[in-house]
Design a protein around this motif. Structure first.
Motif, PDB file in Angstrom:
ATOM      1  N   ASP A   1      -3.052 -20.559  -7.620  1.00 30.66           N
ATOM      2  CA  ASP A   1      -2.132 -20.679  -6.484  1.00 30.66           C
ATOM      3  C   ASP A   1      -1.694 -22.124  -6.240  1.00 30.66           C
TER       4      ASP A   1
ATOM      5  N   HIS B   1       3.470 -15.978  -0.248  1.00 32.55           N
ATOM      6  CA  HIS B   1       2.699 -15.608   0.954  1.00 32.55           C
ATOM      7  C   HIS B   1       3.112 -16.503   2.121  1.00 32.55           C
TER       8      HIS B   1
ATOM      9  N   GLU C   1       3.775 -14.160  -6.474  1.00 31.69           N
ATOM     10  CA  GLU C   1       3.772 -13.698  -5.073  1.00 31.69           C
ATOM     11  C   GLU C   1       4.019 -14.890  -4.148  1.00 31.69           C
TER      12      GLU C   1
ATOM     13  N   GLN D   1       7.528 -10.551  -4.080  1.00 29.96           N
ATOM     14  CA  GLN D   1       6.715 -10.360  -5.291  1.00 29.96           C
ATOM     15  C   GLN D   1       7.678 -10.109  -6.451  1.00 29.96           C
TER      16      GLN D   1
ATOM     17  N   HIS E   1       0.699 -12.947   4.711  1.00 28.31           N
ATOM     18  CA  HIS E   1       1.383 -11.717   4.274  1.00 28.31           C
ATOM     19  C   HIS E   1       2.154 -12.008   2.993  1.00 28.31           C
ATOM     20  N   VAL E   2       2.218 -11.011   2.105  1.00 29.46           N
ATOM     21  CA  VAL E   2       3.037 -11.138   0.897  1.00 29.46           C
ATOM     22  C   VAL E   2       4.472 -10.831   1.294  1.00 29.46           C
TER      23      VAL E   2
ATOM     24  N   TYR F   1       4.281 -22.337   2.621  1.00 31.45           N
ATOM     25  CA  TYR F   1       4.071 -21.089   1.884  1.00 31.45           C
ATOM     26  C   TYR F   1       2.900 -21.266   0.897  1.00 31.45           C
TER      27      TYR F   1
END
Lengths: 137, 206, 403
Positions: free
Chosen positions: C392, C342, C340, C350, C346-347, C372
């Motif tokens: 992440d 982001h 993903e 994906q 917000h995504v 990001y």
């Protein structure tokens, strides 16, 4: 190399006694609140701090220490009992033989035994403070 | 080439009363494969290990395994694949490194008929050695003033609730007050208490 | 026939003993007059009295088939501690075998057997029973005291005055209903003189009720170890009930494991790649046993560990390559990983990527000079059970070259 075992310096004795007196009272009050109806049984006798002939550590707690090591596993609030044990270890001369303390089997009687030990220890500490710490200090 | 670990230095310890004894040392950043063992030697008993085989350069031992008063000798051992290096032995008297919790001010109020004074009722920290006299510093300033003033006092009283009369104030003025204490003989002050406000009594015109 | 003359077969050699712990009277007797080879269906009637024989408190029947000189056993649980008063027991019998006789006349009663412990109480002014009773929250108990004291006696439960019922001049009973759990060291019941001097006491160990384990579930991260978890509900441990034990039984392998913790346990998967598992989790303390079942296919319960070594490379103003590794699961299995992108919470992109050990993915259509957050998680491709935790990485694209 390991430092030789030195007796507790006398400047600490008064502080140890004050700390023990305060913690003993706290443990007694907590137990009294917790165990309603349990009172002292005079037939149980806890020896008070004895005077050790070997200077300078003229206070010896090995007899009392054994009692507290015995009631520790039976107590709910072990932290305060551990603190008492640690402080008593500082007043303990190493060479006295270990003595056996027998504990009553039945729960209610065991609670009376524990309460009596805590009560008599608190009284003992009040006496020792009275003897060792002049009123002004 | 054998690379022994750096010799642990600058050992410093604080005794957070009835919480833990925390010791730290340098070098703070050490190779990952260095393990530390901290040896605590009590004055009334044999050697007693404190922390074993740790990679961080700090270690603590929990209450009640540490109780004041006591004197400790602390030695830090650094070990890696190539060998062991010991720190110098450092000596610590718990009373001199004890840090207590901050006191709590219950309220600040004027005393009827007594001008230019407020009464500060405060609570002795529950976690403070009963065997120690407390040295306290009370700081105060008027609400819109940036500069604090301080007064020092000591107390041997081990009761929870205690009172201090702060005098020589301006009449009918609102003050901000905070308090901190240390165990006599220690190097470490407690944190400051929460601040409390209080106003002195009005003074009749001459 | 020979039997008819001897049909009034009276029970003989009646002996009564006390099981204090279970508060039971244990009876044993036999029928001597049966002929050697005979086997007869008989019914026994038992009467139990307290304090005096005329005060019958319980009557009951017990049927069984009897052989000659067989010693018969039967026990009766008393709600009142047996130490409190004297008990009397007697028994009679009748043939209950239609093969021999239509009517069934009762034999004569045996003599009353007296069960009295008062003499063995020992020294003391006041005795309280039961001592150290273990019971469940919500249950009831009958306590008695036996007094040798002249004083009026007041009794208390955890500080609360309790009124009893006098059975005899020196014995009183207290029935306490629906007792709550108060603390691990038990609830004190004690009696004082009217001048508040403590005479004696007992401790009622009231434990929480052991609950059926809830949300019992097992999963594996590597097809080697199963991690089973459950909600154990109340902690029922007390001073005299130090254990609340959990045991895993697996029916296919017939293996079992004692769990050390109250709410989780690990189970080693056997090398013979057993696929199906049927677990029974048993919860147990001194007073109660509970169990729940769970069956599943091992490969349907794979919850992978989160990806690691998650890095980015070849970052320019509009794209970046991310790489990561996954922990191997079984011999050669594939994981489905989800990447993903982001921005501002917000995504915005994906993508699913299949991975065996090393994952790589080119993220494009990014904005120049922009911060990001990139996240990746994986799941077991053969059969989805749970996503791993996210791993992440922060990525900032380069500034666009002047056009």
């Amino acid at each position: 190399s390991t430092l030789p075992i030195q007796p507790t310096p006398s400047r600490h004795l008064q502080s140890i006694i004050k700390e023990l007196q305060y913690t003993a009272k706290t443990v007694l009050e907590n137990y009294q609140k917790e165990e309603k109806g349990v009172t002292e049984r005079s037939s149980y006798r806890l020896p008070c701090l004895t005077s050790d002939p070997k200077p300078p550590n003229s206070l010896n707690s090995s007899a009392i220490l054994t009692y507290f090591q015995t009631i520790r596993p039976l107590s709910q609030n072990q932290t305060l009992i551990d603190e008492i044990i640690r402080q008593l270890e500082k007043l303990c001369s190493q060479d006295l033989p270990k003595m056996e303390v027998s504990v009553p089997e039945r729960s209610f009687e065991r609670k009376r035994f524990i309460f009596t030990i805590l009560k008599q220890f608190s009284n003992c500490m009040d006496q020792v403070v009275g003897l060792w710490i002049p009123k002004s200090s | 080439l054998a690379a022994l670990p750096h010799k642990p230095e600058n050992i410093s310890c604080i005794f957070y009363y009835k919480h833990n004894l925390t010791c730290t040392w340098s070098p703070t950043t050490e190779a990952k494969d260095t393990w530390y063992t901290v040896k605590r030697i009590l004055c009334h008993e044999k050697e007693r290990d404190m922390c074993t085989n740790k990679t961080e350069t700090s270690c603590f031992i929990r209450y009640p395994n540490v109780t004041n008063p006591d004197d400790y000798t602390i030695e830090v051992e650094a070990k890696n694949a190539d060998g062991i290096v010991k720190s110098d032995r450092t000596h610590w008297c718990l009373d001199s490194i004890v840090k207590i919790e901050p006191p709590k001010i219950d309220f600040v109020k004027p005393v009827l008929g007594v001008k230019q004074m407020v009464q500060v009722q405060w609570e002795r920290p529950k976690l403070a050695p009963v065997s120690s006299t407390l040295i306290c510093t009370l700081r105060f300033k008027t609400v819109n003033n940036a500069e604090w003033k301080e007064v020092n006092f000591s107390t041997e009283d081990i009761h929870l609730k205690q009172v201090y009369n702060l005098t020589d104030l301006q009449a009918f003025t609102e003050y901000v007050i905070a308090l901190r204490c240390m165990a006599e003989g220690s190097q470490f002050w407690s944190d400051w208490s929460q601040e409390k406000m209080g106003t002195t009594e009005e003074q009749a015109p001459f | 026939s020979a039997l008819s003359e001897t049909l009034l077969l009276a029970p003989e050699s009646l002996k009564v003993s006390i099981d204090y712990k279970r508060q039971c009277l244990n009876l044993q007797w036999s029928i001597h007059s049966l002929l050697y080879h005979q086997k007869v269906r008989m019914i026994f009637q038992i009467e139990i009295s307290r304090i005096e024989t005329s005060n019958v408190v319980w009557v009951g029947n017990y049927s069984t088939t009897v052989k000659s000189n067989q010693v018969l056993h039967w026990s009766w649980e008393s709600e009142l501690p047996l130490e409190c008063v004297t008990h009397f027991v007697r028994i009679r019998s009748a043939v209950d075998d239609a093969e021999f006789l239509e009517s069934m006349p009762w034999s004569t009663w045996s003599a009353w057997e007296k069960v009295d412990v008062q003499d063995s109480l020992g020294p003391g002014q006041l005795f309280i029973y039961p001592q150290d009773k273990l019971m469940e929250e919500g249950s009831s108990v009958t306590i008695c005291y036996i007094s040798r004291s002249e004083s009026k006696i007041n009794c208390y439960l955890h500080g609360l005055r309790i009124h009893g019922e006098q059975l005899t001049p020196n014995v009183s009973t207290f029935t306490l209903r629906s007792l709550p759990f108060i603390k691990k060291t038990g609830t004190n019941f004690y009696c004082n003189t009217e001048h508040d001097k403590l005479l004696n006491g007992t401790v009622l160990y009231v434990s929480k009720v052991l609950e059926e384990p809830k949300n019992f579930s097992c999963e594996t991260q590597d097809l080697k170890t199963l991690n089973c978890t459950w909600d154990h509900g109340h902690d029922t441990r007390l001073d005299i009930q130090p254990f609340q034990r959990y045991t895993l039984f697996e029916s296919f392998s017939q293996e079992k494991k004692d769990c050390e913790k109250l709410n989780w346990c690990t189970w080693q998967v056997r090398q013979d790649s057993q696929e199906m598992y049927n677990f029974t989790l048993v919860a147990e303390n001194y007073l109660r046993k509970r169990s729940v079942n769970l069956d599943f296919t091992l490969t349907h319960r794979v919850h992978p560990m989160s990806p690691f070594n998650f890095f980015h490379k070849n970052v320019n103003s509009t794209s970046a390559v991310v790489t990561w590794q996954v922990h191997p699961i079984g011999r050669s299995h594939t994981l489905l990983c989800q990447v993903e992108l982001h921005h501002d919470g917000h995504v915005i992109q994906q993508k699913n990527v299949s991975v065996k050990l090393n994952g790589e993915y080119l993220i494009s259509e990014m904005q120049p000079h922009t911060y990001y957050l990139v996240r990746v998680r994986c799941a077991y491709s053969d059969h989805f059970w749970k996503w791993s935790e996210w791993t992440d990485q922060e990525v900032t694209t380069l500034e666009a070259a002047p056009s």
